[in-house]
Write an enzyme that holds these catalytic residues in place. Structure first.
Site, PDB file in Angstrom:
ATOM      1  CG  ASP A   1      -2.269   0.677   0.951  1.00 48.22           C
ATOM      2  OD1 ASP A   1      -2.237   1.809   0.432  1.00 48.22           O
ATOM      3  OD2 ASP A   1      -3.339   0.122   1.253  1.00 48.22           O
TER       4      ASP A   1
ATOM      5  N   GLY B   1       4.846  -0.485  -3.899  1.00 49.42           N
ATOM      6  CA  GLY B   1       3.915   0.258  -3.064  1.00 49.42           C
ATOM      7  C   GLY B   1       3.128   1.248  -3.880  1.00 49.42           C
ATOM      8  CG  HIS B   2      -0.571   1.695  -3.441  1.00 52.78           C
ATOM      9  ND1 HIS B   2      -1.821   1.415  -2.936  1.00 52.78           N
ATOM     10  CD2 HIS B   2      -0.174   0.581  -4.118  1.00 52.78           C
ATOM     11  CE1 HIS B   2      -2.173   0.184  -3.294  1.00 52.78           C
ATOM     12  NE2 HIS B   2      -1.180  -0.345  -4.007  1.00 52.78           N
ATOM     13  N   GLY B   3       3.343   4.653  -3.405  1.00 51.64           N
ATOM     14  CA  GLY B   3       3.943   5.982  -3.381  1.00 51.64           C
ATOM     15  C   GLY B   3       3.805   6.679  -2.046  1.00 51.64           C
TER      16      GLY B   3
END
Length: 402
Positions: free
Chosen positions: A223, A245-247
């Site tokens: 995430d 991941g999502h940054g």
């Protein structure tokens, strides 16, 4: 006279020796968990040992306290809480592995290891927090079930003037580190690891925090590498490696009625590698609160095959369909992006989709160089965004004027 002088000199030296000998050494009182009965076998539950040691260390009046976890695997078979206020500074040194139960039902609270109401806490060492999340991930239905209960690995609530240095968090059941109402906190040299498909395993999550410094940290998870929520001010992030991941995400924001402004974020000298997003701000389309997101600087950011390198989304809808009751009421302003370079997986490398009711304003782009890796040159999409652009612009900028 010579005898008197010699006697005085000897007396002075004696007094000096006594003064030095009686001077406090300021060495901390050490609480080695082995000496208090903890077993490094990965099987014996050491929760009672750890909680009793904490109570003693927290109440100690002989100066600072040091809780030491040596090499070995120490099983903590449920939720454990370390609660202050304490009478002194506490150093928690983890050189071994703290092992969570694999069964998510064994942790009955939302956080496995929780620190609360403490000042001057230092967590350090070369050890690992092993969340054993593999059995929990298939059970994660939090997208549909608001009452889902999976534990975060480590939490901090109302903890001030403190820091974490050097430890590793591995395979959390949900988030790795969670921070609420934390102020003046430094995070350095931390490693966070979980598979890219592990759900809701945010690396570092912050709400209602201020004066946070994160540096020299490597986060790879399923995430957000770093999630920044309501009420966060004055955060500095540098030399972070994010991926998978999502940054680094600000938000989501606007869904709750009592949310607070987010102000003063700097992200610099950071690498995103293979993440779904890089720089990300997300707000709900139908906002319940009207807040301001302002004074953000992103500088010297390297994107390596990132899905959405720059992504402002003010119509955030993670699980469509979403109820639509109007535009987002979150005002984004005073945002600077400088020297953002690398490659975008998607053709659209820059997405600036702002609210029609509260357009983004004073957005400054300086030296953006994001090449597409397929489907031709990269492009930019802008909606309701005002600002200026300087220097190299790849893709071509699409801002409205000031």
């Amino acid at each position: 006279m010579a005898c008197i002088a010699s006697a005085l000199k000897a007396l002075c030296l004696s007094l000096l020796f006594v003064a030095i000998a009686s001077r406090p050494t300021n060495k901390p009182e050490v609480f080695n968990v082995l000496r208090f009965g903890a077993k490094p076998d990965g099987k014996t539950d050491s929760i009672n040992v750890f909680t009793n040691i904490w109570k003693s260390a927290c109440a100690s009046k002989g100066g600072s306290s040091k809780i030491y976890v040596p090499k070995g695997t120490f099983y903590l078979g449920g939720a454990v809480e370390f609660v202050g206020p304490c009478t002194n500074q506490i150093e928690f040194v983890i050189d071994g592995t703290l092992l969570a139960p694999s069964n998510p039902g064994d942790i009955e609270k939302g956080t496995w290891i929780n620190f609360m109401y403490i000042n001057n806490l230092l967590i350090s060492g070369a050890g690992t927090l092993d969340g054993q999340g593999k059995e929990s991930w298939p059970l994660n239905d939090c997208r549909k079930n608001p009452n889902c209960k999976l534990a975060k690995t480590m939490g901090f609530s109302f903890v001030n003037n403190s820091r974490i240095n050097g430890i590793t968090s591995l395979n959390s059941k949900m988030g790795h580190f969670d921070f609420f109402a934390v102020h003046h906190f430094n995070i350095t040299g931390v490693t966070i690891k979980a598979p890219g498909d592990s759900p809701n395993t945010d690396g570092l999550k912050f709400g209602s925090c201020s004066n946070i410094h994160i540096s020299d940290t490597h986060i790879g998870t399923g995430d957000d590498c770093i999630a920044i929520l309501s009420g966060v001010t004055d955060m500095d992030i540098s030399n972070v490696k994010c991926g998978p991941g999502h940054g680094i995400s600000v938000g989501s924001l606007g869904k709750g009625k009592d949310e607070k402004d987010v102000n003063g974020l700097t992200v610099r000298d950071t690498v995103f590698n293979g993440t779904s997003d890089g720089i990300r701000i997300k707000t709900w389309e139908s906002s319940a609160s009207q807040i301001v997101v302002s004074n953000f600087v992103y500088e010297n950011i390297h994107m390596i095959n990132v899905g959405n390198p720059i992504n402002i989304d003010q119509k955030y809808c993670p699980y469509p369909p979403c109820e639509k009751k109007g535009e987002s009421h979150v005002q984004i302003q005073d945002l600077k992006l400088k020297n953002i370079y690398g490659t975008s997986k998607n053709k659209v490398a820059v997405k600036l989709k702002c609210s029609k009711s509260f357009p983004c304003k004073n957005v400054e782009l300086v030296d953006i160089d994001l090449e597409g890796v397929k489907d031709g040159p990269s492009t930019a999409v802008c909606e309701n965004v005002h600002g200026s652009a300087h220097g190299k612009m790849v893709p071509q900028q699409c801002l409205n004027g000031p």
